[in-house]
Scaffold this active site. Structure first.
Site, PDB file in Angstrom:
ATOM      1  N   ILE A   1       0.830  -1.209   0.000  1.00 15.52           N
ATOM      2  CA  ILE A   1       0.000   0.000   0.000  1.00 15.52           C
ATOM      3  C   ILE A   1       0.866   1.262   0.000  1.00 15.52           C
ATOM      4  O   ILE A   1       0.387   2.344  -0.374  1.00 15.52           O
ATOM      5  CB  ILE A   1      -0.947  -0.046   1.223  1.00 15.52           C
ATOM      6  CG1 ILE A   1      -2.193   0.794   0.978  1.00 15.52           C
ATOM      7  CG2 ILE A   1      -0.244   0.332   2.506  1.00 15.52           C
ATOM      8  CD1 ILE A   1      -3.295   0.544   2.004  1.00 15.52           C
TER       9      ILE A   1
ATOM     10  N   HIS B   1       6.201 -12.138   5.732  1.00 18.07           N
ATOM     11  CA  HIS B   1       5.995 -11.613   4.380  1.00 18.07           C
ATOM     12  C   HIS B   1       7.341 -11.284   3.753  1.00 18.07           C
ATOM     13  O   HIS B   1       8.221 -10.736   4.394  1.00 18.07           O
ATOM     14  CB  HIS B   1       5.096 -10.377   4.379  1.00 18.07           C
ATOM     15  CG  HIS B   1       5.517  -9.305   5.339  1.00 18.07           C
ATOM     16  ND1 HIS B   1       5.245  -9.366   6.688  1.00 18.07           N
ATOM     17  CD2 HIS B   1       6.197  -8.144   5.139  1.00 18.07           C
ATOM     18  CE1 HIS B   1       5.733  -8.290   7.286  1.00 18.07           C
ATOM     19  NE2 HIS B   1       6.325  -7.531   6.376  1.00 18.07           N
TER      20      HIS B   1
HETATM   21  P1  AMP Z   1       7.003  -4.629   7.396  1.00 14.82           P
HETATM   22  O1  AMP Z   1       7.192  -3.189   7.809  1.00 14.82           O
HETATM   23  O2  AMP Z   1       8.226  -5.319   6.896  1.00 14.82           O
HETATM   24  O3  AMP Z   1       6.296  -5.414   8.508  1.00 14.82           O
HETATM   25  O4  AMP Z   1       6.033  -4.601   6.149  1.00 14.82           O
HETATM   26  C1  AMP Z   1       4.674  -4.367   6.238  1.00 14.82           C
HETATM   27  C2  AMP Z   1       4.268  -3.756   4.935  1.00 14.82           C
HETATM   28  O5  AMP Z   1       2.865  -3.857   4.814  1.00 14.82           O
HETATM   29  C3  AMP Z   1       4.606  -2.260   4.813  1.00 14.82           C
HETATM   30  O6  AMP Z   1       5.480  -2.072   3.703  1.00 14.82           O
HETATM   31  C4  AMP Z   1       3.246  -1.611   4.594  1.00 14.82           C
HETATM   32  O7  AMP Z   1       3.297  -0.538   3.671  1.00 14.82           O
HETATM   33  C5  AMP Z   1       2.415  -2.761   4.082  1.00 14.82           C
HETATM   34  N1  AMP Z   1       0.978  -2.649   4.322  1.00 14.82           N
HETATM   35  C6  AMP Z   1       0.358  -2.258   5.447  1.00 14.82           C
HETATM   36  N2  AMP Z   1      -0.986  -2.322   5.292  1.00 14.82           N
HETATM   37  C7  AMP Z   1      -1.200  -2.780   4.036  1.00 14.82           C
HETATM   38  C8  AMP Z   1      -2.381  -3.061   3.269  1.00 14.82           C
HETATM   39  N3  AMP Z   1      -3.619  -2.897   3.768  1.00 14.82           N
HETATM   40  N4  AMP Z   1      -2.222  -3.498   2.004  1.00 14.82           N
HETATM   41  C9  AMP Z   1      -0.987  -3.660   1.468  1.00 14.82           C
HETATM   42  N5  AMP Z   1       0.158  -3.425   2.147  1.00 14.82           N
HETATM   43  C10 AMP Z   1       0.046  -2.990   3.406  1.00 14.82           C
END
Ligand code: AMP
Ligand code: ZN
Length: 117
Positions: free
Chosen positions: A36, A103
């Protein structure tokens, strides 16, 4: 229990279709969707459908599933026609992990510096 969906987990909700996402690929065991808040022209997250808190926990509990996630990173890169890309598993809050469902970030489509910040 390891692998069970967690009520308070954003990515379990995306797997369940309760939170919308731009899904680019799905297999029996994984989902890939666009981040996102993209940090590169291609910024896709590949997740196992089962809940594991981080990459190491995933590999310990379900090594085949960890391999599925890695295989999907290449499939995502192929779909976006990337010759080179970076796979990142932020692990722990000090490394920037904010979602506690394993992830892989797949980043590409621009120059990627090494070492990363
Ligand atoms: P991390 O900081 O490695 O835990 O990665 C989490 C990622 O999830 C971040 O890059 C966020 O931008 C992404 N993120 C959070 N909410 C969403 C969402 N609803 N859809 C897609 N990505 C998301
Ligand atoms: Zn989860």
């Amino acid at each position: 229990m390891a692998g069970e969906p967690q009520d308070d987990c954003l990515f379990c909700k995306i797997v369940a279709g309760q939170v919308p996402a731009t899904i680019v690929r799905e297999t029996d065991t994984t989902v890939a969707f666009r981040d996102i808040n993209p940090q590169a022209p291609t910024h896709v997250l590949v997740i196992p459908k089962a809940h594991h808190k981080d990459a190491a926990a995933l590999a310990a509990a379900a090594p085949e599933l960890a391999a599925d996630v890695l295989r999907e990173t290449q499939a995502v890169a192929d779909e976006d026609k990337l010759d080179s890309y970076r796979i990142v598993f932020n692990t722990g809050s000090g490394a920037g992990q904010t979602v506690w469902h394993a992830h892989a970030h797949v980043l590409g489509g621009r120059g990627l510096e090494w070492p990363p910040g």
